[in-house]
Structures are given as structure tokens and as C-alpha cells.
Write an enzyme that holds these catalytic residues in place. Structure first.
Site, PDB file in Angstrom:
ATOM      1  N   ILE A 141       0.869  -1.173   0.000  1.00  0.00           N
ATOM      2  CA  ILE A 141       0.000   0.000   0.000  1.00  0.00           C
ATOM      3  C   ILE A 141       0.908   1.225   0.000  1.00  0.00           C
ATOM      4  O   ILE A 141       2.064   1.165   0.413  1.00  0.00           O
ATOM      5  CB  ILE A 141      -0.981   0.021   1.204  1.00  0.00           C
ATOM      6  CG1 ILE A 141      -0.244  -0.095   2.533  1.00  0.00           C
ATOM      7  CG2 ILE A 141      -2.009  -1.079   1.073  1.00  0.00           C
ATOM      8  CD1 ILE A 141      -1.169  -0.057   3.745  1.00  0.00           C
ATOM      9  N   ASP A 142       0.380   2.332  -0.505  1.00  0.00           N
ATOM     10  CA  ASP A 142       1.210   3.523  -0.685  1.00  0.00           C
ATOM     11  C   ASP A 142       1.761   4.049   0.642  1.00  0.00           C
ATOM     12  O   ASP A 142       1.186   3.826   1.710  1.00  0.00           O
ATOM     13  CB  ASP A 142       0.401   4.633  -1.360  1.00  0.00           C
ATOM     14  CG  ASP A 142      -0.039   4.259  -2.766  1.00  0.00           C
ATOM     15  OD1 ASP A 142       0.645   3.433  -3.389  1.00  0.00           O
ATOM     16  OD2 ASP A 142      -1.070   4.782  -3.227  1.00  0.00           O
ATOM     17  N   LYS A 143       2.847   4.785   0.534  1.00  0.00           N
ATOM     18  CA  LYS A 143       3.526   5.347   1.703  1.00  0.00           C
ATOM     19  C   LYS A 143       2.566   6.075   2.637  1.00  0.00           C
ATOM     20  O   LYS A 143       2.598   5.890   3.847  1.00  0.00           O
ATOM     21  CB  LYS A 143       4.634   6.293   1.230  1.00  0.00           C
ATOM     22  CG  LYS A 143       5.339   7.049   2.350  1.00  0.00           C
ATOM     23  CD  LYS A 143       6.370   8.011   1.787  1.00  0.00           C
ATOM     24  CE  LYS A 143       7.032   8.816   2.897  1.00  0.00           C
ATOM     25  NZ  LYS A 143       8.028   9.780   2.368  1.00  0.00           N
ATOM     26  N   THR A 145      -0.750   5.904   2.677  1.00  0.00           N
ATOM     27  CA  THR A 145      -1.993   5.177   2.970  1.00  0.00           C
ATOM     28  C   THR A 145      -1.777   4.359   4.230  1.00  0.00           C
ATOM     29  O   THR A 145      -0.709   3.780   4.431  1.00  0.00           O
ATOM     30  CB  THR A 145      -2.361   4.247   1.791  1.00  0.00           C
ATOM     31  OG1 THR A 145      -2.578   5.032   0.620  1.00  0.00           O
ATOM     32  CG2 THR A 145      -3.608   3.438   2.092  1.00  0.00           C
ATOM     33  N   ARG A 249      -7.067   5.647  -6.085  1.00  0.00           N
ATOM     34  CA  ARG A 249      -6.797   7.076  -6.307  1.00  0.00           C
ATOM     35  C   ARG A 249      -7.050   7.455  -7.767  1.00  0.00           C
ATOM     36  O   ARG A 249      -7.663   8.482  -8.057  1.00  0.00           O
ATOM     37  CB  ARG A 249      -5.362   7.385  -5.899  1.00  0.00           C
ATOM     38  CG  ARG A 249      -5.080   7.124  -4.427  1.00  0.00           C
ATOM     39  CD  ARG A 249      -3.598   7.102  -4.127  1.00  0.00           C
ATOM     40  NE  ARG A 249      -2.981   8.402  -4.384  1.00  0.00           N
ATOM     41  CZ  ARG A 249      -1.659   8.592  -4.370  1.00  0.00           C
ATOM     42  NH1 ARG A 249      -0.843   7.570  -4.118  1.00  0.00           N
ATOM     43  NH2 ARG A 249      -1.173   9.799  -4.606  1.00  0.00           N
TER      44      ARG A 249
END
Length: 331
Positions: A141-143, A145, A249
Site C-alpha cells: 500500500i502507498d507510503k 496510505t 486514487r
């Protein structure tokens, strides 16, 4: 260490079998889930053609080559970084990731990642099948998030979980705060995602090429602070059918409802609040929105089958405090 290669030829009795079942019958020391993961990773060929479908039917006298990649030792340094571990056993961990923590090293993030933290926590047992830069990592998962992800402690668990990810039985549910309110309160966004033509650092919905991407969503609540007649923002629950880079996103920006705080795919908060419609917003709401500096996205729940016990595992993580405060300001 060299790569391990198996050459297998089907006989008349194997005709019509699924590829994964055929390989399991010939390689009893390997689990079916591990073989499914290897198939998904393009490790099986027939006449130099990759066979990436575990359900492909075997033909009599068909020859298959299975290449098992070598496990590359990691040269990353263990780092003592605090982790919120929701579940741990000798096979895997489920982690509630905090905002600001990158999952694995990459350009601009050589260390201080979740991988460095896992190396410190798990030691040498950590799975290496994910490659030298991301041992143990099954999905990311993104930094910025927050929320749940599962990491494997050894290769068998890693391959089994990767197979579930590939066949879409590893389920992930997210909560997002988006601008406005989608016209359809519950629906599905289906749009291929690939590299943006205008900016190769970004992803985008592309008319041709890209990879299939499917996001199911439903609006949980809308927020119209002050005297607004239309919703300023909505809390949306999303279920991923696919797991493309920045999928939620990109998809919500595509339908005109970018995530709050998304500085890559959304208009700046300051620009939005300059619109006349927002001039009557309560001061505390404006202040909270302008201070919000990351995409408002949280991996709320994860579900998978345990690779060792075959038991269904389900975990949920409450919203982080900063998102709770933002929601309070929107209410």
C-alpha cells in the site's frame, strides 16, 4: 545458487487436467498454491511460450518447463521501526501500517521502510521470494496510505499468499474520503490503468493498453458542513477486484471525485476552497482541510486463507486518529 528447472511431459492420462493439478501430481513436494503462484509469475513455459493460466488444459505429450527462481539474499539493513502488529505466527504477519512508512526500498527511499522493520523483527527467517528489495512483501500500500497488509515469513507462505492475490481470493477493503458525492451511491468502476502519457511518474486510466482494473464501491456517508446544499465530501468503502498501482486514487479521480489530500491525482485543497460555493464553510473545517497533507485512504480489512492451516483469516483496523479528526471537522 542456480535456478531450479523441471521438464515435465504429459501422457495420455493427463489430457484435460488443469495445469496446476498436473504439476502438483508430478511434483508432490510442492504445494498446489505454490505452483499456482509460480504459474502466475510466468515461471511455466511450453514450447517457449509462457503459460500464465493455472486452469489451462493439458494436452497429451505436451512438454512443460518449470523454472523456480533462486532466492536472492537481501543485503538490506534491519532497522528498529515501531510496527503495529495485528497478528503474528510462524508463517506470516498482519500489520496495521502507519502513514509515512514506505513498504519497500526504491528510488528516493533506500531505507527506513517496512522491509527494514520486518528484517529487524523477523531476522533471517523472512521470505526472500519477493526479491532482493522486498523480502516478505506479498502486496503493498502507498507510503501515505494507512491500514492492513500481510507479509510472509518464509517462501512457502509467500507463494501461497501470492497465488491467492493472483486469483483474487485475497480480499481487501478500503475506506476513502473523496470530494463531493459520486452520482451512483453504489457501483463499480471498470477502467484500464497504465502509465500516464503526459507524466510517466503517474498512473492514469488509459483508452488503450494498460491493465484491467476493477473497483467496487459504496458511499457510506456524506458531509455538508455549514450551509452547503451539496456534499463537500463522502466517506466511501472500496473493494478491490484487482490491485493496480494507485488504483483507488486513479479510479476516483477519473470519475471526478479525487481523494481528499491527494496531491498527485487531485486538485489542490486551496484551489478547491477558493470556489464561491465554499466561502461559507466553518473556519474549523477549512483549517482541517488545508492542514490535511496526504491522500485520505485507509486499508480497513483484509481476508485470506492461511497458507498452513487453510483457515479463513479476517482482520479489521479502525480508522487512524488523523482521519477521525478530519471526519469530525467535516461533520
Amino acid at each position: 545458487m542456480s535456478k531450479m528447472v523441471h521438464t515435465l511431459i504429459a501422457d495420455a492420462g493427463d489430457a484435460g487436467q488443469r495445469l496446476d493439478r498436473f504439476l502438483t501430481s508430478r511434483l508432490p513436494d510442492m504445494s498446489r498454491s505454490r505452483l499456482q503462484a509460480l504459474i502466475a509469475q510466468a515461471c511455466v513455459t511450453s514450447r517457449d511460450k509462457v503459460i500464465a493460466d493455472a486452469a489451462a488444459k493439458v494436452k497429451p505429450s505436451q512438454e512443460f518447463t518449470l523454472m523456480i527462481p533462486e532466492t536472492i539474499p537481501s543485503h538490506l539493513l534491519p532497522q528498529d521501526i515501531e510496527l503495529d502488529i495485528v497478528h503474528e505466527d510462524k508463517h506470516l504477519l498482519v500489520i496495521n501500517k502507519q502513514a509515512g512508512l514506505t513498504v519497500h526500498p526504491g528510488a528516493g527511499n533506500p531505507d527506513s521502510t517496512l522491509v527494514n522493520a520486518l528484517l529487524a523483527h523477523c531476522g533471517k527467517s523472512l521470505s526472500g521470494i519477493g526479491g532482493v528489495s522486498r523480502p516478505g512483501i506479498v502486496h503493498r500500500i502507498d507510503k501515505d496510505t494507512t491500514g492492513l497488509l500481510v507479509a510472509a515469513k518464509h517462501d512457502v507462505a509467500h507463494l501461497a499468499l501470492s497465488a491467492q492475490l493472483a486469483e483474487r481470493s485475497l480480499k481487501r477493503t478500503y475506506l476513502a474520503l473523496v470530494w463531493g458525492k459520486p452520482k451512483v451511491a453504489q457501483g463499480t468502476i471498470t477502467a484500464n490503468i497504465g502509465r500516464s502519457i503526459g507524466n510517466r511518474q503517474k498512473m492514469a486510466v488509459v483508452p488503450k493498453g494498460g491493465k484491467p482494473a476493477v473497483t467496487h464501491y459504496k458511499v457510506i456517508k456524506t458531509y455538508s458542513p455549514g450551509d452547503l446544499k451539496t456534499p463537500l465530501a463522502s466517506l466511501v468503502e472500496c473493494q478491490l477486484e484487482t490491485g493496480r498501482t494507485h488504483q483507488i486514487r486513479v479510479h476516483f479521480a477519473y470519475i471526478g471525485h479525487a481523494l481528499l489530500g491527494d496531491q498527485t491525482y487531485g486538485q489542490s485543497t486551496a484551489s478547491r476552497l477558493n470556489a464561491n460555493i465554499y466561502k461559507t464553510l466553518p473556519a474549523k473545517t477549512k483549517k482541517a482541510l488545508l492542514a490535511w497533507s496526504r491522500q485520505a485512504l485507509h486499508a480497513k480489512a483484509i481476508e485470506f486463507v492461511h497458507p498452513a492451516t487453510a483457515k479463513k483469516m479476517q482482520f479489521e483496523a479502525d480508522l487512524p486518529e488523523d482521519m477521525k479528526k478530519l471526519i469530525k471537522a467535516l461533520s
